[in-house]
Design a protein around this motif. Structure first.
Motif, PDB file in Angstrom:
ATOM      1  N   TYR A  17       2.818  -6.933  11.582  1.00  4.75           N
ATOM      2  CA  TYR A  17       2.600  -6.840  10.137  1.00  4.75           C
ATOM      3  C   TYR A  17       1.563  -5.781   9.808  1.00  4.75           C
ATOM      4  N   LYS A  18       1.885  -4.937   8.880  1.00  2.94           N
ATOM      5  CA  LYS A  18       0.849  -4.099   8.279  1.00  2.94           C
ATOM      6  C   LYS A  18       1.197  -3.864   6.816  1.00  2.94           C
ATOM      7  N   THR A  19       0.149  -3.711   6.036  1.00  2.00           N
ATOM      8  CA  THR A  19       0.332  -3.458   4.616  1.00  2.00           C
ATOM      9  C   THR A  19       0.985  -2.099   4.417  1.00  2.00           C
ATOM     10  N   ARG A  21       1.772   0.866   1.677  1.00  2.00           N
ATOM     11  CA  ARG A  21       1.328   1.356   0.368  1.00  2.00           C
ATOM     12  C   ARG A  21       2.082   2.604  -0.087  1.00  2.00           C
ATOM     13  N   GLN A  73      -3.244   2.037  -8.815  1.00  2.00           N
ATOM     14  CA  GLN A  73      -2.691   1.954  -7.444  1.00  2.00           C
ATOM     15  C   GLN A  73      -1.213   2.364  -7.458  1.00  2.00           C
ATOM     16  N   CYS A 124       2.610  -4.988  -0.173  1.00  2.00           N
ATOM     17  CA  CYS A 124       1.147  -4.884  -0.313  1.00  2.00           C
ATOM     18  C   CYS A 124       0.681  -5.951  -1.288  1.00  2.00           C
ATOM     19  N   VAL A 125      -0.190  -6.830  -0.801  1.00  2.00           N
ATOM     20  CA  VAL A 125      -0.815  -7.855  -1.659  1.00  2.00           C
ATOM     21  C   VAL A 125      -1.890  -7.156  -2.495  1.00  2.00           C
ATOM     22  N   VAL A 126      -1.941  -7.489  -3.771  1.00  2.00           N
ATOM     23  CA  VAL A 126      -2.901  -6.831  -4.670  1.00  2.00           C
ATOM     24  C   VAL A 126      -3.656  -7.868  -5.502  1.00  2.00           C
ATOM     25  N   THR A 127      -4.980  -7.800  -5.394  1.00  2.00           N
ATOM     26  CA  THR A 127      -5.798  -8.625  -6.291  1.00  2.00           C
ATOM     27  C   THR A 127      -6.771  -7.764  -7.096  1.00  2.00           C
ATOM     28  N   THR A 128      -6.702  -6.452  -6.852  1.00  2.00           N
ATOM     29  CA  THR A 128      -7.577  -5.534  -7.587  1.00  2.00           C
ATOM     30  C   THR A 128      -6.869  -5.110  -8.864  1.00  2.00           C
ATOM     31  N   LEU A 164      -4.303  -2.280  11.803  1.00  2.00           N
ATOM     32  CA  LEU A 164      -5.743  -2.500  11.649  1.00  2.00           C
ATOM     33  C   LEU A 164      -6.204  -3.581  12.620  1.00  2.00           C
ATOM     34  N   ARG A 166      -7.979  -6.689  14.294  1.00  2.00           N
ATOM     35  CA  ARG A 166      -8.413  -8.021  13.885  1.00  2.00           C
ATOM     36  C   ARG A 166      -9.513  -8.462  14.843  1.00  2.00           C
TER      37      ARG A 166
HETATM   38  C1  LIG Z   1      -6.200 -11.449  -0.910  1.00  2.00           C
HETATM   39  C2  LIG Z   1      -5.845 -10.001  -0.630  1.00  2.00           C
HETATM   40  C3  LIG Z   1      -6.083  -9.042  -1.597  1.00  2.00           C
HETATM   41  C4  LIG Z   1      -5.731  -7.702  -1.373  1.00  2.00           C
HETATM   42  N1  LIG Z   1      -5.876  -6.793  -2.393  1.00  2.00           N
HETATM   43  C5  LIG Z   1      -5.463  -5.511  -2.170  1.00  2.00           C
HETATM   44  C6  LIG Z   1      -5.475  -4.576  -3.237  1.00  2.00           C
HETATM   45  O1  LIG Z   1      -5.832  -4.873  -4.366  1.00  2.00           O
HETATM   46  N2  LIG Z   1      -5.038  -3.319  -2.972  1.00  2.00           N
HETATM   47  C7  LIG Z   1      -4.606  -2.940  -1.730  1.00  2.00           C
HETATM   48  O2  LIG Z   1      -4.228  -1.774  -1.549  1.00  2.00           O
HETATM   49  N3  LIG Z   1      -4.581  -3.814  -0.694  1.00  2.00           N
HETATM   50  C8  LIG Z   1      -4.977  -5.087  -0.897  1.00  2.00           C
HETATM   51  N4  LIG Z   1      -4.883  -6.009   0.131  1.00  2.00           N
HETATM   52  C9  LIG Z   1      -4.409  -5.584   1.463  1.00  2.00           C
HETATM   53  C10 LIG Z   1      -5.565  -5.575   2.475  1.00  2.00           C
HETATM   54  O3  LIG Z   1      -6.408  -4.477   2.212  1.00  2.00           O
HETATM   55  C11 LIG Z   1      -4.998  -5.488   3.902  1.00  2.00           C
HETATM   56  O4  LIG Z   1      -4.197  -6.642   4.130  1.00  2.00           O
HETATM   57  C12 LIG Z   1      -6.086  -5.455   4.946  1.00  2.00           C
HETATM   58  O5  LIG Z   1      -6.853  -4.278   4.825  1.00  2.00           O
HETATM   59  C13 LIG Z   1      -5.516  -5.499   6.365  1.00  2.00           C
HETATM   60  O6  LIG Z   1      -4.592  -4.455   6.566  1.00  2.00           O
HETATM   61  P1  LIG Z   1      -3.116  -4.781   7.100  1.00  2.00           P
HETATM   62  O7  LIG Z   1      -2.498  -5.744   6.122  1.00  2.00           O
HETATM   63  O8  LIG Z   1      -2.416  -3.458   7.141  1.00  2.00           O
HETATM   64  O9  LIG Z   1      -3.281  -5.361   8.446  1.00  2.00           O
HETATM   65  C14 LIG Z   1      -5.203  -7.336  -0.104  1.00  2.00           C
HETATM   66  C15 LIG Z   1      -4.943  -8.314   0.855  1.00  2.00           C
HETATM   67  C16 LIG Z   1      -5.245  -9.629   0.585  1.00  2.00           C
HETATM   68  C17 LIG Z   1      -4.904 -10.681   1.626  1.00  2.00           C
END
Ligand SMILES: Cc1cc2nc3c(=O)[nH]c(=O)nc-3n(C[C@H](O)[C@H](O)[C@H](O)COP(=O)(O)O)c2cc1C
Length: 178
Positions: A17-19, A21, A73, A124-128, A164, A166
């Motif tokens: 898994y990786k985010t 974007r 974003q 990509c999870v976003v809370t910002t 990334l 862990r």
């Molecule tokens: C609760 C939560 C909030 C996050 N908010 C953002 C966000 O607003 N923007 C973003 O680009 N990534 C966001 N992420 C992604 C994280 O930055 C990312 O999961 C973390 O850096 C680890 O990278 P990976 O998922 O590639 O392993 C969020 C992830 C989580 C779980």
């Protein structure tokens, strides 16, 4: 077994898994979108209350407005679709005294991103984001909240290679005592 590493038996969706974007223009088929929403529906929740609402957005105009509410974003506007995960109950506390909705909704989100990953869809999870703006865009009723947005789409070919780091397992686990 000689040479076998326990990580061999991890689900590939978890191991890799990786985010994501940056997304291709290619749309995600409705069947796959439905399977991702269905995965969220099947998630566990405290007392099986299922205090959630999944608002999915394919409309480019709405995605662009969400992108602006999320401080620009770009992956949000680029995504094939975005899911806003909302709670229908902000008050319920579990017997341990803690609010259930952030936990319940996070389980739904986890199920969704794993289902997406297994079908080749990145996320990509976003809370910002500015919550008031998101509420207005999605006409969220009073006292309900959007807890996160998730952008989904097929990953562009040029993705960062590296997963990334862990924390090592032995630094975050312990047996019998904290
Ligand atoms: C609760 C939560 C909030 C996050 N908010 C953002 C966000 O607003 N923007 C973003 O680009 N990534 C966001 N992420 C992604 C994280 O930055 C990312 O999961 C973390 O850096 C680890 O990278 P990976 O998922 O590639 O392993 C969020 C992830 C989580 C779980």
């Amino acid at each position: 077994m000689v040479g076998q590493d326990f990580t061999d038996i991890l689900l590939p969706e978890i191991k890799n898994y990786k985010t994501i974007r940056s997304f291709k223009e290619e749309p995600v088929d409705d069947n796959i979108i439905n399977s991702i929403l269905e995965a969220g529906r099947r998630a566990p929740s405290a007392k099986n209350r299922q205090p959630w609402r999944f608002v999915y957005i394919k409309d480019q105009g709405v995605k662009d407005r969400l992108q602006a509410a999320a401080y620009g974003q770009e992956h949000i506007g680029e995504a094939s679709f975005v899911v806003a995960i909302g709670t229908t109950n902000v008050d319920y506390k579990m017997p341990n005294g803690q609010l259930s909705y952030p936990i319940d909704l996070s389980f739904a989100a986890s199920f969704m991103i794993m289902q997406a990953t297994s079908t080749g869809v990145g996320s990509c999870v976003v809370t910002t984001y500015n919550e008031a703006e998101v509420n207005e865009i999605l006409t969220v009723p009073y006292k309900m909240r959007i807890v996160m947005l998730i952008s989904f789409g097929y990953p562009k070919d040029e993705q960062p290679e590296r997963l990334l780091e862990r924390k090592p397992l032995n630094t975050i686990t312990s047996q019998k005592h904290w």
